[in-house]
Design a protein around this motif. Structure first.
Motif, PDB file in Angstrom:
ATOM      1  N   ARG A 108       0.863  -1.175   0.000  1.00 44.58           N
ATOM      2  CA  ARG A 108       0.000   0.000   0.000  1.00 44.58           C
ATOM      3  C   ARG A 108       0.904   1.230   0.000  1.00 44.58           C
ATOM      4  O   ARG A 108       2.103   1.129   0.229  1.00 44.58           O
ATOM      5  CB  ARG A 108      -0.906   0.001   1.246  1.00 44.58           C
ATOM      6  CG  ARG A 108      -1.927  -1.125   1.225  1.00 44.58           C
ATOM      7  CD  ARG A 108      -3.004  -0.823   0.192  1.00 44.58           C
ATOM      8  NE  ARG A 108      -3.974  -1.886   0.053  1.00 44.58           N
ATOM      9  CZ  ARG A 108      -4.057  -2.720  -0.977  1.00 44.58           C
ATOM     10  NH1 ARG A 108      -3.191  -2.617  -1.975  1.00 44.58           N
ATOM     11  NH2 ARG A 108      -4.988  -3.636  -1.044  1.00 44.58           N
ATOM     12  N   TYR A 109       0.300   2.399  -0.239  1.00 46.91           N
ATOM     13  CA  TYR A 109       1.129   3.599  -0.400  1.00 46.91           C
ATOM     14  C   TYR A 109       0.660   4.744   0.499  1.00 46.91           C
ATOM     15  O   TYR A 109      -0.529   4.900   0.757  1.00 46.91           O
ATOM     16  CB  TYR A 109       1.077   4.068  -1.860  1.00 46.91           C
ATOM     17  CG  TYR A 109       1.793   3.118  -2.787  1.00 46.91           C
ATOM     18  CD1 TYR A 109       3.107   3.337  -3.159  1.00 46.91           C
ATOM     19  CD2 TYR A 109       1.151   1.973  -3.255  1.00 46.91           C
ATOM     20  CE1 TYR A 109       3.768   2.443  -3.995  1.00 46.91           C
ATOM     21  CE2 TYR A 109       1.805   1.073  -4.089  1.00 46.91           C
ATOM     22  CZ  TYR A 109       3.124   1.319  -4.455  1.00 46.91           C
ATOM     23  OH  TYR A 109       3.767   0.440  -5.262  1.00 46.91           O
ATOM     24  N   THR A 110       1.647   5.514   0.943  1.00 47.48           N
ATOM     25  CA  THR A 110       1.383   6.794   1.593  1.00 47.48           C
ATOM     26  C   THR A 110       1.667   7.875   0.558  1.00 47.48           C
ATOM     27  O   THR A 110       2.703   7.843  -0.110  1.00 47.48           O
ATOM     28  CB  THR A 110       2.312   6.987   2.808  1.00 47.48           C
ATOM     29  OG1 THR A 110       1.966   6.004   3.787  1.00 47.48           O
ATOM     30  CG2 THR A 110       2.151   8.371   3.427  1.00 47.48           C
ATOM     31  N   LEU A 111       0.725   8.796   0.430  1.00 47.39           N
ATOM     32  CA  LEU A 111       0.899   9.868  -0.548  1.00 47.39           C
ATOM     33  C   LEU A 111       1.285  11.164   0.149  1.00 47.39           C
ATOM     34  O   LEU A 111       0.630  11.591   1.101  1.00 47.39           O
ATOM     35  CB  LEU A 111      -0.424  10.074  -1.318  1.00 47.39           C
ATOM     36  CG  LEU A 111      -0.511  11.300  -2.207  1.00 47.39           C
ATOM     37  CD1 LEU A 111       0.485  11.237  -3.363  1.00 47.39           C
ATOM     38  CD2 LEU A 111      -1.936  11.457  -2.755  1.00 47.39           C
ATOM     39  N   CYS A 112       2.366  11.761  -0.317  1.00 44.21           N
ATOM     40  CA  CYS A 112       2.824  13.044   0.218  1.00 44.21           C
ATOM     41  C   CYS A 112       2.336  14.150  -0.727  1.00 44.21           C
ATOM     42  O   CYS A 112       2.729  14.194  -1.901  1.00 44.21           O
ATOM     43  CB  CYS A 112       4.353  13.016   0.304  1.00 44.21           C
ATOM     44  SG  CYS A 112       5.031  14.516   0.992  1.00 44.21           S
ATOM     45  N   LEU A 113       1.452  15.006  -0.215  1.00 43.11           N
ATOM     46  CA  LEU A 113       0.793  16.024  -1.050  1.00 43.11           C
ATOM     47  C   LEU A 113       1.439  17.395  -0.906  1.00 43.11           C
ATOM     48  O   LEU A 113       1.869  17.767   0.184  1.00 43.11           O
ATOM     49  CB  LEU A 113      -0.661  16.174  -0.603  1.00 43.11           C
ATOM     50  CG  LEU A 113      -1.645  15.070  -0.931  1.00 43.11           C
ATOM     51  CD1 LEU A 113      -2.994  15.382  -0.296  1.00 43.11           C
ATOM     52  CD2 LEU A 113      -1.798  14.900  -2.421  1.00 43.11           C
ATOM     53  N   GLN A 145      -4.255  15.852  -6.851  1.00 48.85           N
ATOM     54  CA  GLN A 145      -2.975  15.122  -6.768  1.00 48.85           C
ATOM     55  C   GLN A 145      -3.213  13.676  -6.349  1.00 48.85           C
ATOM     56  O   GLN A 145      -2.534  12.766  -6.802  1.00 48.85           O
ATOM     57  CB  GLN A 145      -2.044  15.762  -5.739  1.00 48.85           C
ATOM     58  CG  GLN A 145      -1.510  17.118  -6.125  1.00 48.85           C
ATOM     59  CD  GLN A 145      -0.834  17.775  -4.922  1.00 48.85           C
ATOM     60  OE1 GLN A 145       0.196  17.320  -4.452  1.00 48.85           O
ATOM     61  NE2 GLN A 145      -1.401  18.846  -4.422  1.00 48.85           N
ATOM     62  N   PHE A 146      -4.182  13.500  -5.448  1.00 47.37           N
ATOM     63  CA  PHE A 146      -4.502  12.142  -5.011  1.00 47.37           C
ATOM     64  C   PHE A 146      -4.998  11.324  -6.202  1.00 47.37           C
ATOM     65  O   PHE A 146      -4.516  10.212  -6.453  1.00 47.37           O
ATOM     66  CB  PHE A 146      -5.584  12.180  -3.913  1.00 47.37           C
ATOM     67  CG  PHE A 146      -5.928  10.822  -3.381  1.00 47.37           C
ATOM     68  CD1 PHE A 146      -5.374  10.367  -2.194  1.00 47.37           C
ATOM     69  CD2 PHE A 146      -6.791   9.971  -4.077  1.00 47.37           C
ATOM     70  CE1 PHE A 146      -5.667   9.089  -1.715  1.00 47.37           C
ATOM     71  CE2 PHE A 146      -7.092   8.709  -3.608  1.00 47.37           C
ATOM     72  CZ  PHE A 146      -6.526   8.266  -2.422  1.00 47.37           C
ATOM     73  N   LEU A 147      -5.959  11.885  -6.942  1.00 48.44           N
ATOM     74  CA  LEU A 147      -6.560  11.118  -8.039  1.00 48.44           C
ATOM     75  C   LEU A 147      -5.535  10.832  -9.139  1.00 48.44           C
ATOM     76  O   LEU A 147      -5.471   9.730  -9.679  1.00 48.44           O
ATOM     77  CB  LEU A 147      -7.769  11.865  -8.591  1.00 48.44           C
ATOM     78  CG  LEU A 147      -8.906  12.066  -7.565  1.00 48.44           C
ATOM     79  CD1 LEU A 147      -9.988  12.968  -8.126  1.00 48.44           C
ATOM     80  CD2 LEU A 147      -9.505  10.727  -7.140  1.00 48.44           C
ATOM     81  N   ALA A 148      -4.713  11.839  -9.437  1.00 49.20           N
ATOM     82  CA  ALA A 148      -3.689  11.638 -10.473  1.00 49.20           C
ATOM     83  C   ALA A 148      -2.681  10.571 -10.037  1.00 49.20           C
ATOM     84  O   ALA A 148      -2.263   9.726 -10.842  1.00 49.20           O
ATOM     85  CB  ALA A 148      -2.969  12.957 -10.749  1.00 49.20           C
ATOM     86  N   SER A 149      -2.306  10.593  -8.757  1.00 52.11           N
ATOM     87  CA  SER A 149      -1.320   9.625  -8.258  1.00 52.11           C
ATOM     88  C   SER A 149      -1.902   8.220  -8.269  1.00 52.11           C
ATOM     89  O   SER A 149      -1.241   7.259  -8.674  1.00 52.11           O
ATOM     90  CB  SER A 149      -0.894   9.972  -6.821  1.00 52.11           C
ATOM     91  OG  SER A 149      -0.411  11.276  -6.758  1.00 52.11           O
ATOM     92  N   GLN A 150      -3.163   8.124  -7.810  1.00 53.28           N
ATOM     93  CA  GLN A 150      -3.823   6.816  -7.801  1.00 53.28           C
ATOM     94  C   GLN A 150      -3.919   6.238  -9.220  1.00 53.28           C
ATOM     95  O   GLN A 150      -3.617   5.093  -9.474  1.00 53.28           O
ATOM     96  CB  GLN A 150      -5.229   6.992  -7.207  1.00 53.28           C
ATOM     97  CG  GLN A 150      -6.083   5.758  -7.294  1.00 53.28           C
ATOM     98  CD  GLN A 150      -6.365   5.197  -5.897  1.00 53.28           C
ATOM     99  OE1 GLN A 150      -5.472   5.021  -5.089  1.00 53.28           O
ATOM    100  NE2 GLN A 150      -7.607   4.944  -5.631  1.00 53.28           N
ATOM    101  N   TYR A 170       0.388  15.704   4.476  1.00 53.24           N
ATOM    102  CA  TYR A 170       0.533  17.029   3.887  1.00 53.24           C
ATOM    103  C   TYR A 170       1.935  17.510   4.238  1.00 53.24           C
ATOM    104  O   TYR A 170       2.142  18.292   5.153  1.00 53.24           O
ATOM    105  CB  TYR A 170      -0.541  17.975   4.445  1.00 53.24           C
ATOM    106  CG  TYR A 170      -1.922  17.700   3.888  1.00 53.24           C
ATOM    107  CD1 TYR A 170      -2.666  16.625   4.327  1.00 53.24           C
ATOM    108  CD2 TYR A 170      -2.471  18.515   2.906  1.00 53.24           C
ATOM    109  CE1 TYR A 170      -3.928  16.362   3.811  1.00 53.24           C
ATOM    110  CE2 TYR A 170      -3.735  18.265   2.385  1.00 53.24           C
ATOM    111  CZ  TYR A 170      -4.450  17.191   2.848  1.00 53.24           C
ATOM    112  OH  TYR A 170      -5.708  16.934   2.331  1.00 53.24           O
ATOM    113  N   MET A 171       2.902  16.991   3.482  1.00 50.14           N
ATOM    114  CA  MET A 171       4.312  17.268   3.778  1.00 50.14           C
ATOM    115  C   MET A 171       5.107  17.561   2.525  1.00 50.14           C
ATOM    116  O   MET A 171       6.328  17.531   2.538  1.00 50.14           O
ATOM    117  CB  MET A 171       4.962  16.014   4.409  1.00 50.14           C
ATOM    118  CG  MET A 171       4.749  15.848   5.871  1.00 50.14           C
ATOM    119  SD  MET A 171       5.716  14.456   6.475  1.00 50.14           S
ATOM    120  CE  MET A 171       4.892  14.149   8.026  1.00 50.14           C
TER     121      MET A 171
END
Ligand code: SF4
Length: 359
Positions: A108-113, A145-150, A170-171
């Motif tokens: 699974r992934y953690t997304l840094c926005l 950004q979330f949708l594009a990354s997913q 949010y980092m």
């Protein structure tokens, strides 16, 4: 109709999309269909929405848009971290990073926005801070950004799973508290159980120490995790590393953190970047213990990732281990972050988005 007069649908919830459809003379259920396409399938073209009639697709294309950022470039690290360079509607560029972790047998992934294009704080050790500031991001751009990354992850991994990203931090580029309203709005969008459905407890907001924002977050009482980039235990040093410290010195920052903890009863994380010869002595470890131990807080140690053009160096693995062990022995809650993505400049403080040529 030009782009400026089109309605942005990204960021709208089910109710807003239903209302929007009614406002253009369409039945409400069309709103639910579009909602699913946006948040479950990350589709940005109405022409890809197969259960919508051709007439309605044309009509929507004429009066609305879904601005999921375009991924211009991506780099993959040997450890599975991926960095995406994204372009927004006004051609500004930002970066987002996905970091893998393992849950049971699944990755699974953690997304840094990112929350801003560039960053006005100007931390001495940070590539973003050294590249200047252009503008705040809108809530829909943060969500986008979330949708594009997913979408990119699914493509690269050849996976249909909609839950590849389970955590959001949010980092990325920018100081989230300087764009507070849009950040909070984006959290509600990501949190929507009918849409992306990321639990608030899986979301972290990281600040360089903006006391005003910390106070607001305490009052808003969200279930998110608050992380503070501390990096120094004296005002003298912190002033040079994080210029925001001149506005909110350590005494004020710690007072705000105490107040946050007492109001929310939530544990806080202090991020501490280890910079060789700057903040990694035994004395620093002692001061850090004294500052953090009385609080309901954890320390996250991050060995610095060197950046071209900046003078800071990463301590040796042995020095890092010594610092970590000191805190551990002193009874402080501490984790040593195995830094990911350093080989593709996706690690903490390394984002710069190549946006300079884009002003
Ligand atoms: S570390 Fe964070 S707050 Fe500091 S300049 Fe970089 S992006 Fe901004």
């Amino acid at each position: 109709m030009n782009m400026k007069t089109k309605t942005e649908l990204l960021g709208m919830g089910v109710k807003e999309l239903e209302d929007y459809m009614e406002s253009i003379g369409e039945p409400k259920y069309r709103g639910r269909q579009v909602h699913k396409w946006i948040y479950k399938k990350a589709v940005s073209s109405f022409y890809d929405m197969s259960d919508i009639s051709r007439d309605l697709r044309n009509k929507l294309d004429d009066c609305a848009h879904i601005s999921i950022p375009r991924v211009l470039k991506q780099r993959a690290s040997i450890d599975g971290t991926r960095k995406f360079l994204m372009e927004l509607e006004d051609k500004k560029r930002i970066e987002s990073v996905v970091i893998p972790h393992h849950e049971n047998k699944n990755t699974r992934y953690t997304l840094c926005l990112s929350t801003q294009v560039g960053c006005p704080v100007g931390c001495a050790f940070c590539a973003t801070g050294n590249s200047g500031f252009q503008r705040n991001l809108e809530a829909y751009e943060i969500t986008g950004q979330f949708l594009a990354s997913q979408r990119e992850l699914q493509k690269r991994l050849k996976s249909n799973e909609s839950e590849l990203i389970t955590n959001v931090v949010y980092m990325g580029m920018g100081e989230p508290m300087f764009n507070y309203d849009q950040v909070i709005e984006s959290i509600y969008i990501l949190n929507d159980p009918k849409g992306v459905n990321i639990g608030q407890r899986h979301i972290t907001i990281s600040t360089a120490g903006d006391v005003k924002g910390i106070n607001r977050l305490a009052r808003d009482n969200l279930q998110v995790v608050l992380a503070i980039s501390l990096h120094a235990c004296t005002n003298e040093l912190r002033d040079t590393l994080i210029p925001l410290n001149r506005k909110y010195p350590l005494e004020e920052l710690i007072k705000a953190v105490k107040q946050y903890i007492s109001l929310t009863n939530r544990r806080v994380t202090f991020e501490y970047l280890l910079l060789d010869g700057v903040n990694n002595s035994k004395k620093d470890a002692e001061m850090l213990t004294k500052l953090v131990k009385p609080l309901l807080a954890n320390i996250n140690l991050i060995p610095y990732n060197e950046i071209d053009g900046l003078e800071f160096k990463q301590p040796s693995p042995q020095q890092v281990q010594q610092f970590y062990q000191y805190l551990l022995d002193a009874g402080v809650g501490v984790t040593l972050r195995g830094e990911k993505g350093a080989d593709i400049e996706a690690a903490c403080g390394q984002l710069r988005a190549e946006y300079k040529n884009n002003r």
